[in-house]
Design an enzyme around this catalytic site. Structure first.
Site, short mmCIF file in Angstrom:
data_model
loop_
_atom_site.label_atom_id
_atom_site.label_comp_id
_atom_site.label_asym_id
_atom_site.label_seq_id
_atom_site.Cartn_x
_atom_site.Cartn_y
_atom_site.Cartn_z
N HIS A 284 0.95 -1.26 0.04
CA HIS A 284 0.09 0.00 0.04
C HIS A 284 0.94 1.30 0.13
O HIS A 284 1.97 1.24 0.55
CB HIS A 284 -0.81 0.05 1.34
CG HIS A 284 -1.90 -1.22 1.38
ND1 HIS A 284 -2.27 -1.59 2.56
CD2 HIS A 284 -2.35 -1.90 0.27
CE1 HIS A 284 -2.86 -2.94 2.15
NE2 HIS A 284 -3.16 -3.06 0.90
N TRP A 505 4.24 -0.76 4.93
CA TRP A 505 4.78 -2.18 5.75
C TRP A 505 3.76 -3.19 5.59
O TRP A 505 3.68 -4.30 6.25
CB TRP A 505 5.08 -2.06 7.09
CG TRP A 505 5.89 -0.61 7.36
CD1 TRP A 505 7.35 -0.84 7.62
CD2 TRP A 505 5.44 0.53 7.80
NE1 TRP A 505 7.83 0.55 7.67
CE2 TRP A 505 6.41 1.21 7.90
CE3 TRP A 505 3.95 1.28 7.98
CZ2 TRP A 505 6.58 2.69 8.27
CZ3 TRP A 505 4.23 2.57 8.24
CH2 TRP A 505 5.38 3.33 8.35
N HIS A 506 3.31 -3.32 4.47
CA HIS A 506 2.11 -4.28 4.04
C HIS A 506 2.59 -5.11 2.95
O HIS A 506 1.73 -5.29 1.80
CB HIS A 506 0.87 -3.67 3.96
CG HIS A 506 0.18 -2.83 4.77
ND1 HIS A 506 -0.66 -1.90 4.75
CD2 HIS A 506 0.62 -3.02 6.37
CE1 HIS A 506 -0.84 -1.41 6.13
NE2 HIS A 506 -0.25 -2.20 7.03
N SER A 507 3.82 -5.44 2.51
CA SER A 507 4.34 -6.27 1.62
C SER A 507 3.88 -7.64 1.13
O SER A 507 3.49 -8.30 2.24
CB SER A 507 5.99 -6.62 1.67
OG SER A 507 6.50 -5.22 1.60
#
Length: 587
Positions: A284, A505-507
Site C-alpha cells: 500500500h 509495511w504491507h508487502s
C-alpha cells in the site's frame, strides 16, 4: 524455554513471523506429539518491553533497530530517482511484534476475488471469528469473542479523536459507524481498534504460551538459507546465523525454484522452473504529513521523545491497571474512504479509468484509509522543537502498480536483492495520494487543536501561494472555503509524494496462490508447484491486494494453513484446545 535439543522434526518453519506462529501454535495445541521447529533469523520477543508495551512501536523503525531488516529497493524515476526502503520484521512474531497495532479487516469480497478454492469468504469468516476476542462491541455477527487475539480501543483515549470524527461527519459529510471492520462497511468514520493494554501479537498468544511443550521449539538467530531436496521432495533446511532479506521468494530461489534467468545469474542450479517466484510484489502507498497541535492536546509526543518523567509516570499507572498512554498507539480514528461525485471530479481524468474498472461497482472497497495519528515520530523528530504534533496518514489500498523481489550477486559475489517496488509506476496510483493530501489538510484545518502545518513535512509551494504552510494560532471556521490550489501548487504536491511517499509495511504477493500458468507459485493447499512436502504460508501467498492493514490477513492465513496441514496429517482440530491454554498460562 530450555528443552532438550531435537535433531529431527516433523514440521519446520522457515521464519517465525505472524503466520508461522499461528500455524505452529495451533498444530502444537492439537497434537503435542508433533515435533515442530521454528527457525527465526531475528531475536526473541518474549515479555520484552519494546514488544509488549504499545507506545514503544516507533523504536522498531529507528535506523539502529535490530528488530526489522531495511530492504532497499532499486532507484526509480517514478520516485524522482529515490531508492525506497521497505522494513520487514526480523524477530519472533514478525510484523505482529513490531507493527503499529492498527487493526482493520479487508472486505469479504477481497478473498472472493482471490479465486482460490476453499479461500472464499464464506469459508474464511468462521476463521476470522475464531482468532478474535472482539472487545469493542458485543454480539456482532462477523466478530469472534473467544479467540487468542484481543481487539479493543487503546488503554487511554486521546481527545483529538472526537475532533477528527466531528469534522469528518460535518465538513466531510460522511456517516459515523462503531464498526467498520464488519467486512462490508465503507466510507464512514470510526474509531480505530488496537490494543488492550499490551500488544496482542502472534508470538505471545500462539507459541510463547506453550513453552511447557518440549516438542515446540523456537531457535532464534537462525535464518533459513535454503530447502534441501531429495528427488524434489523437501526433507530439511540449511540455516545460518547471518542476517537475511525478504523471506519466502528468496528462500525458494536459493533452493533452485524460480525463473531460469534469475537462478542462472546467481549460479544456482534450477530444480523447478517457476517464473512467478518473486513476482507480483504489492504494497500500500503511504504518506504521513505532520501538523502542529495545541499545547493542551494530549498526544504521544512526550513519550516518543523519551521524556523520562512522563514515561515513568505512565508506566506506573499501566502496571496497575493496563491504562495510560503506555497502552496507546496514538491512532484512534480513521475512515475507509471512497470519493463522492464531487471528489471524483476533482481528482481529474487520470483516475477515472481505474475508478470505473475497479471501484465503481464495488461499494465495499475503499480507495484509501485516512487516519489520525496523535504524535510525531518521523524523520524530522530530531530537528523539530519539543511540542505537540498530529500526523495525517493517507494510504491507498489497491494500487495498480506491482514490483518484484529476486536474489542477485554483486560484483564481489555477495548476495543481495534485486528489489523493484513498482511504487507509482501506474499514473493512476499517485492521484488518491495527491487528493488525500488536500482533503486531510482541510479536515485538520477545522480541528480545534490544529495549530498549522510543519513546513518541512509538507510540499514546498511557490512563494506567494495561498497554500503556503506554516504555524497558526488556531483552526479555521468549519464552513470556511477550501484552499485553492494552482497548477503550480498541484505540481508541488505531486513532487512531494514522489519524494516522500513510502511503504506502509504491507508487502505481499511474491509467492502468489494462483494457477501455475498464471505465474502462480502455490496451489490452494499451499503446496509449491513442482515439489512435494513444501508449503508457503505468509502474506506472500496473497494473489491480489487486500484493503486492510495486513496483520488481520496474516493471522487468517495462519488459521487456514493450520487446518489444511492438520487435515493432511489426520489431526483433529479441537476448537477448545488453545483457549484452554490461554486460560491457564500466565504470560
Amino acid at each position: 524455554m530450555s528443552h532438550p535439543v531435537i535433531s529431527e522434526f516433523d514440521i519446520i518453519f522457515a521464519g517465525g513471523g505472524t503466520t508461522a506462529c499461528v500455524v505452529a501454535g495451533r498444530l502444537a495445541a492439537w497434537d503435542r506429539s508433533l515435533r515442530i521447529l521454528i527457525l527465526e533469523g531475528g531475536e526473541h520477543t518474549l515479555n520484552q518491553a519494546a514488544h509488549v508495551q504499545p507506545f514503544r512501536y516507533p523504536g522498531h523503525q529507528a535506523p539502529t533497530s535490530t528488530t526489522v531488516t531495511f530492504n532497499v529497493g532499486n532507484p526509480t524515476p517514478r520516485l524522482n530517482g529515490r531508492a525506497p526502503i521497505v522494513p520487514c520484521a526480523h524477530c519472533v512474531g514478525g510484523g505482529s511484534s513490531v507493527n503499529f497495532m492498527v487493526y482493520t479487516r479487508a472486505p469479504a469480497s477481497d478473498y472472493d476475488d482471490w479465486g482460490a478454492d476453499g479461500w472464499e469468504s464464506k469459508n474464511l469468516i468462521p476463521l476470522m471469528k475464531k482468532l478474535e476476542t472482539y472487545e469493542v462491541q458485543p454480539d456482532r455477527p462477523t466478530h469472534g469473542y473467544n479467540g487468542p487475539i484481543k481487539v479493543s480501543s487503546g488503554g487511554c483515549k486521546l481527545g483529538s479523536t472526537e475532533e477528527f470524527i466531528r469534522v469528518g461527519t460535518t465538513y466531510h459529510k460522511r456517516q459515523y459507524a462503531e464498526d467498520t471492520n464488519d467486512l462490508e462497511t465503507c466510507n464512514t468514520y470510526s474509531t480505530s481498534t488496537g490494543t488492550t493494554g499490551r500488544r496482542s501479537d502472534a508470538a505471545h498468544h500462539y507459541v510463547y504460551n506453550q513453552v511447557h511443550n518440549p516438542n515446540l521449539q523456537i531457535w532464534a538467530g537462525k535464518r533459513v538459507k535454503r530447502v534441501i531436496f531429495e528427488d524434489k521432495r523437501a526433507v530439511g533446511v540449511e540455516f545460518t546465523s547471518d542476517p537475511g532479506t525478504f523471506g519466502s521468494p528468496v528462500i525458494l530461489e536459493r533452493s533452485g525454484i524460480g525463473a531460469e534467468a534469475v537462478l542462472k545469474r546467481c549460479g544456482i542450479e534450477q530444480l523447478v522452473d517457476l517464473p512467478g517466484v518473486g513476482e507480483n510484489y504489492r504494497d500500500h502507498n503511504g504518506a504521513f504529513v505532520p501538523y502542529f497541535a495545541a499545547d493542551g492536546a494530549i498526544t504521544m509526543d512526550s513519550l516518543w521523545r523519551g521524556k523520562e518523567s512522563v514515561i515513568q509516570e505512565t508506566l506506573a499507572q499501566w502496571k496497575i491497571n493496563g491504562k495510560s498512554l503506555v497502552a496507546q498507539n496514538g491512532s484512534d480514528a480513521k475512515i475507509k474512504w471512497r470519493p463522492d461525485d464531487d471528489e471524483l471530479k476533482a481528482m481529474g481524468s487520470a483516475f477515472q479509468p481505474r475508478w470505473k474498472e475497479f471501484f465503481q461497482d464495488r461499494p465495499d472497497k475503499a480507495v484509501a484509509i485516512f487516519s489520525l495519528f496523535e504524535g510525531y515520530a518521523g524523520s524530522l523528530s530530531s530537528i523539530l522543537p519539543p511540542r505537540n504534533y498530529f500526523v495525517a496518514c493517507c494510504y491507498t489500498l489497491y494500487p495498480v502498480s506491482s514490483g518484484s523481489v529476486h536474489i542477485k550477486l554483486d560484483e564481489n559475489g555477495q548476495e543481495g536483492i534485486d528489489f523493484n517496488t513498482g511504487y507509482l509506476d501506474d499514473p493512476s496510483d499517485i492521484v488518491p495520494l495527491n487528493f488525500g493530501y488536500k482533503k486531510m489538510r482541510e479536515i485538520y484545518r477545522r480541528m480545534p487543536s490544529y495549530r498549522g502545518e510543519v513546513p518541512g513535512g509538507h510540499p514546498h509551494f511557490p512563494e506567494g501561494s495561498a497554500a503556503a504552510c506554516g504555524e497558526t494560532t488556531g483552526p479555521v471556521d468549519l464552513n470556511s472555503p477550501d484552499l485553492i490550489y494552482t497548477a503550480e501548487d498541484d505540481e508541488a504536491i505531486d513532487r512531494y509524494h514522489r519524494d516522500r511517499m513510502q511503504t506502509t509495511w504491507h508487502s505481499l504477493g511474491t509467492c502468489a496462490m494462483k494457477p501455475r500458468a498464471d505465474q502462480g507459485v502455490i496451489d490452494a493447499r499451499l503446496n509449491v508447484y513442482g515439489v512435494t512436502n513444501l508449503k508457503v504460508a505468509d502474506m506472500s501467498i496473497a494473489p491480489k491486494n487486500v484493503g486492510t492493514n495486513t496483520y488481520s490477513t496474516a493471522l487468517l492465513i495462519g488459521e487456514k494453513a493450520a487446518i489444511i496441514i492438520a487435515d493432511e496429517l489426520d489431526i483433529e482440530c479441537r476448537p477448545s484446545s488453545l483457549q484452554d491454554i490461554y486460560g491457564h498460562i500466565k504470560i
